[in-house]
Design an enzyme around this catalytic site. Structure first.
Site, mmCIF file in Angstrom:
data_model
loop_
_atom_site.group_PDB
_atom_site.id
_atom_site.type_symbol
_atom_site.label_atom_id
_atom_site.label_comp_id
_atom_site.label_asym_id
_atom_site.label_seq_id
_atom_site.Cartn_x
_atom_site.Cartn_y
_atom_site.Cartn_z
ATOM 1 N N ASN A 62 0.855 -1.184 0.000
ATOM 2 C CA ASN A 62 0.000 0.000 0.000
ATOM 3 C C ASN A 62 0.893 1.236 0.000
ATOM 4 O OD1 ASN A 62 -1.872 2.007 0.464
ATOM 5 N ND2 ASN A 62 -2.279 1.436 2.601
ATOM 6 N N LYS B 173 -0.035 4.242 -0.129
ATOM 7 C CA LYS B 173 -0.692 5.407 0.509
ATOM 8 C C LYS B 173 -0.507 6.643 -0.365
ATOM 9 C CE LYS B 173 0.096 3.197 4.915
ATOM 10 N NZ LYS B 173 -0.076 3.295 6.353
ATOM 11 N N HIS C 238 -9.727 1.137 4.387
ATOM 12 C CA HIS C 238 -8.465 1.137 5.140
ATOM 13 C C HIS C 238 -8.683 1.961 6.408
ATOM 14 C CE1 HIS C 238 -4.329 2.140 6.227
ATOM 15 N NE2 HIS C 238 -3.976 1.080 5.539
ATOM 16 N N GLU D 21 -7.138 4.234 7.739
ATOM 17 C CA GLU D 21 -6.940 5.683 7.573
ATOM 18 C C GLU D 21 -8.185 6.326 6.965
ATOM 19 O OE1 GLU D 21 -3.197 5.333 5.492
ATOM 20 O OE2 GLU D 21 -2.305 4.556 7.336
ATOM 21 N N GLU E 242 -6.265 -5.601 10.042
ATOM 22 C CA GLU E 242 -5.249 -4.607 10.375
ATOM 23 C C GLU E 242 -5.603 -3.932 11.695
ATOM 24 O OE1 GLU E 242 -3.044 -3.207 6.631
ATOM 25 O OE2 GLU E 242 -4.789 -1.955 6.849
ATOM 26 N N GLY F 139 1.582 1.476 10.875
ATOM 27 C CA GLY F 139 2.529 2.585 10.794
ATOM 28 C C GLY F 139 3.157 2.943 12.131
ATOM 29 N N SER G 72 2.608 -2.979 10.421
ATOM 30 C CA SER G 72 4.050 -3.055 10.676
ATOM 31 C C SER G 72 4.681 -4.384 10.252
ATOM 32 C CB SER G 72 4.331 -2.744 12.155
ATOM 33 O OG SER G 72 3.888 -1.430 12.470
#
Ligand code: PEP
Length: 262
Positions: free
Chosen positions: A11, A13, A97, A99, A179, A185, A225
């Site tokens: 990904n 991003k 996702h 985010e 996730e 992250g 991660s």
């Protein structure tokens, strides 16, 4: 248990410019071909680069958008539809996702509508789910995952389990990315035991939602991660079928090496 193909998705991003995206993608595609790996490698790239990247894949890398709207067209300024993505030969999209959930008000309902539109277009949908640290600490892990899955699948408007698989059973259209929000992250990965527990539970929910046969075919990816030095520990877990990789997917050579560890 059916044989599930492994799948690793990088990904990107909101990183890279056009020249970097093109060069990195070409380098990755060449490395993947050269390594002749027995797994599916995907990249979820910013939408502005997808048309260019689609011209380069030659099927060695599966190309994903990072989001897709649920309508084919309409007055939805700033959005991109599954039909548009399909017209430039993008294979699928990430959906919801964390985010997007945290910063752009993605809900389980809208996530499900996006999944439904992608699947109906014959495209892949990677539905991202996962708990926050507070939810985990409160003992709500299972409740959160079950709700995220069931509400989204209901909102997809698709009732036939076979439709979620699609025409190629070795590469089902729907996959789930587990996730944990606290692991994305942050460098603080879930342990392989924690990942396996969550994945086994997700497979259980899918089995009762669809049926055990369908559930055993769907790929469940771990994300949060994942790095070169921990990816094989996840891949050794029976219900982990791959990974969704953020930071460690940005450098082509390093990401190809990570894929090789699977
Ligand atoms: C992600 O972007 O989905 C992700 C898991 O990021 P990272 O690997 O950087 O934690």
């Amino acid at each position: 248990v059916s044989e599930r193909k492994k799948m690793i998705i990088g990904n990107w991003k909101m990183f890279k410019n056009s020249a970097q995206a093109s060069a990195d993608f070409s380098e990755l595609a060449d490395l993947i071909v050269a390594k002749n790996l027995n797994l599916e490698v995907g990249i979820a790239a910013p939408s502005v680069f997808l048309a260019e990247l689609a011209r380069k894949t030659q099927n060695s890398v599966t190309l994903f958008a990072q989001n897709a709207h649920w309508a084919n067209e309409g007055a939805f300024t700033g959005e991109v539809s599954p039909a548009m993505l399909k017209s430039i030969r993008v294979n699928g999209s990430l959906v919801a996702h964390s985010e997007r959930r945290q910063m752009f008000a993605e809900s389980n309902e809208t996530a499900g509508k996006r999944v439904g539109a992608l699947i109906r277009a014959g495209m892949k949908a990677v539905l991202c789910i996962g708990e926050t640290l507070t939810e985990r600490e409160n003992g709500d892990l299972k409740k959160v995952l079950k709700t995220q899955l069931e509400v989204a699948l209901n909102a997809s408007g698709i009732s036939s389990a076979n439709e979620f698989i699609g025409s190629d059973p070795s590469s089902p259209l729907l996959s789930i990315a587990y996730e944990p929000v606290w692991a994305i992250g942050t460098g603080k990965a879930a342990s392989p035991v924690e990942a396996q527990e969550a994945h086994a539970f997700i497979r259980e929910v899918l089995a009762s939602y669809f049926n055990p046969e369908t559930s055993s075919r769907l790929q469940i990816l771990y994300g949060g991660s994942v790095k070169l030095n921990n990816v094989s520990d996840y891949m050794a877990c029976p219900d982990v079928d791959g990974a969704l990789v953020g930071g460690a997917s940005l450098v082509a050579k390093d990401f190809a090496e990570l894929c090789e560890k699977c």
